[in-house]
Write a protein that holds these residues in place. Structure first.
Motif, short mmCIF file in Angstrom:
data_model
loop_
_atom_site.label_atom_id
_atom_site.label_comp_id
_atom_site.label_asym_id
_atom_site.label_seq_id
_atom_site.Cartn_x
_atom_site.Cartn_y
_atom_site.Cartn_z
N PRO A 87 -22.55 77.17 62.96
CA PRO A 87 -21.79 76.48 64.01
C PRO A 87 -20.79 75.47 63.45
O PRO A 87 -19.71 75.28 64.02
CB PRO A 87 -22.87 75.79 64.86
N LEU A 88 -21.14 74.81 62.32
CA LEU A 88 -20.23 73.83 61.73
C LEU A 88 -18.91 74.48 61.33
O LEU A 88 -17.82 73.96 61.64
CB LEU A 88 -20.86 73.18 60.49
N LEU A 89 -19.00 75.61 60.69
CA LEU A 89 -17.80 76.31 60.26
C LEU A 89 -17.03 76.87 61.44
O LEU A 89 -15.79 76.94 61.42
CB LEU A 89 -18.17 77.43 59.29
N LEU A 90 -17.74 77.25 62.50
CA LEU A 90 -17.07 77.82 63.67
C LEU A 90 -16.26 76.76 64.41
O LEU A 90 -15.08 76.99 64.71
CB LEU A 90 -18.10 78.46 64.61
N TYR A 91 -16.86 75.60 64.69
CA TYR A 91 -16.07 74.59 65.41
C TYR A 91 -15.00 73.98 64.52
O TYR A 91 -13.96 73.53 64.99
CB TYR A 91 -16.95 73.52 66.07
N ARG A 92 -15.24 73.97 63.22
CA ARG A 92 -14.23 73.47 62.29
C ARG A 92 -13.02 74.39 62.23
O ARG A 92 -11.88 73.93 62.18
CB ARG A 92 -14.86 73.33 60.90
N GLU A 93 -13.26 75.70 62.26
CA GLU A 93 -12.17 76.67 62.17
C GLU A 93 -11.43 76.82 63.49
O GLU A 93 -10.22 77.10 63.50
CB GLU A 93 -12.75 78.03 61.75
N LEU A 94 -12.13 76.60 64.61
CA LEU A 94 -11.53 76.79 65.94
C LEU A 94 -11.38 75.46 66.67
O LEU A 94 -11.83 75.30 67.80
CB LEU A 94 -12.39 77.77 66.74
N LYS A 95 -10.75 74.50 66.02
CA LYS A 95 -10.62 73.16 66.58
C LYS A 95 -9.85 73.15 67.89
O LYS A 95 -10.09 72.30 68.76
CB LYS A 95 -9.92 72.24 65.57
#
Length: 241
Positions: A88-96
């Motif tokens: 989830p960290l990488l997902l919300y970071r990539e899809l700001k």
């Protein structure tokens, strides 16, 4: 030479200590007993900056395909397979751009500093062992999604797969999209389980692929089981396990 090394270490300590102290102080203004229904731009920025700083030394190389398929609206329900705590960290970071708030287990909200900050960004706990409480979280998530306050993210598996094999999906979580009339964007995640073994010393290549986008019209027409099954098979076709 030794003096120069100590100076470098001192500078690095200050560079990391001051932001960490600021995050800690800011987190104290978030109540652990309150559910927030508005996404705070201030705490959202802190979340992104804090995550960037935390992941910087981990050496992750992101490969993301299909981002152009995601609708340009916050009324999006992101679902993904769960193989690592980094997912989830990488997902919300990539899809700001979509300001994703996740349905997550209660323990994550007890993590010092981070737990308070995500709470202020409308992340919410879901108790999968208690159907009545889980429905409350689903209804709240649907309301936030309907208002386009945030996009919502969830792992329908309900827990991290320790073997990498795709677990059965819990159909109920798809009620969020059903109640909000939202898009369901299906994300297939691969190789994030390698990060914890390789970080710092070796770069980790991880793969995020948008494998399906289910429209609000399709969501309204299909049962939650049919939507869940379609999402599961879309991920399975790419992971092969």
């Amino acid at each position: 030479m030794l003096t120069v090394l100590w100076v470098i270490l001192a500078i690095l300590s200050v560079l990391f200590f001051i932001p960490a102290l600021f995050l800690y102080i800011a987190s104290l203004f978030v109540s652990t007993k309150k559910e927030y229904d508005t996404d705070s731009p201030f705490y959202r920025k802190l979340l992104y900056k804090g995550t960037d700083a935390m992941l910087w030394p981990v050496r992750i190389h992101m490969h993301f395909t299909g981002k152009e398929k995601i609708p340009k609206t916050k009324r999006v329900f992101f679902v993904y397979n769960h193989v690592s705590n980094f997912d989830p960290l990488l997902l919300y970071r990539e899809l700001k751009e979509w300001n994703i708030a996740f349905l997550s287990k209660e323990e994550n909200f007890h993590v010092p500093v981070f737990g308070r900050i995500v709470r202020r960004c409308c992340f919410m706990a879901i108790d999968r062992e208690n159907p009545k409480e889980a429905l409350k979280s689903i209804n709240r998530a649907a309301e936030l999604l309907k208002r386009e306050e945030v996009s919502i993210g969830a792992s329908p598996e309900g827990t991290r797969s320790k073997t990498g094999v795709l677990l059965p999906f819990h159909d109920g979580v798809f009620k969020v999209a059903k109640k909000a009339g939202a898009y369901v964007v299906v994300v297939c995640i691969r190789d994030t389980e390698k990060i914890s073994k390789q970080m710092v010393f070796h770069r980790s290549d991880v793969y995020y692929d948008i494998v399906d986008v289910i429209t609000p019209e399709e969501v309204a027409k299909e049962s939650v089981h049919a939507i869940s099954d379609r999402a599961w098979h879309a991920i399975y076709q790419l992971t092969g396990k």
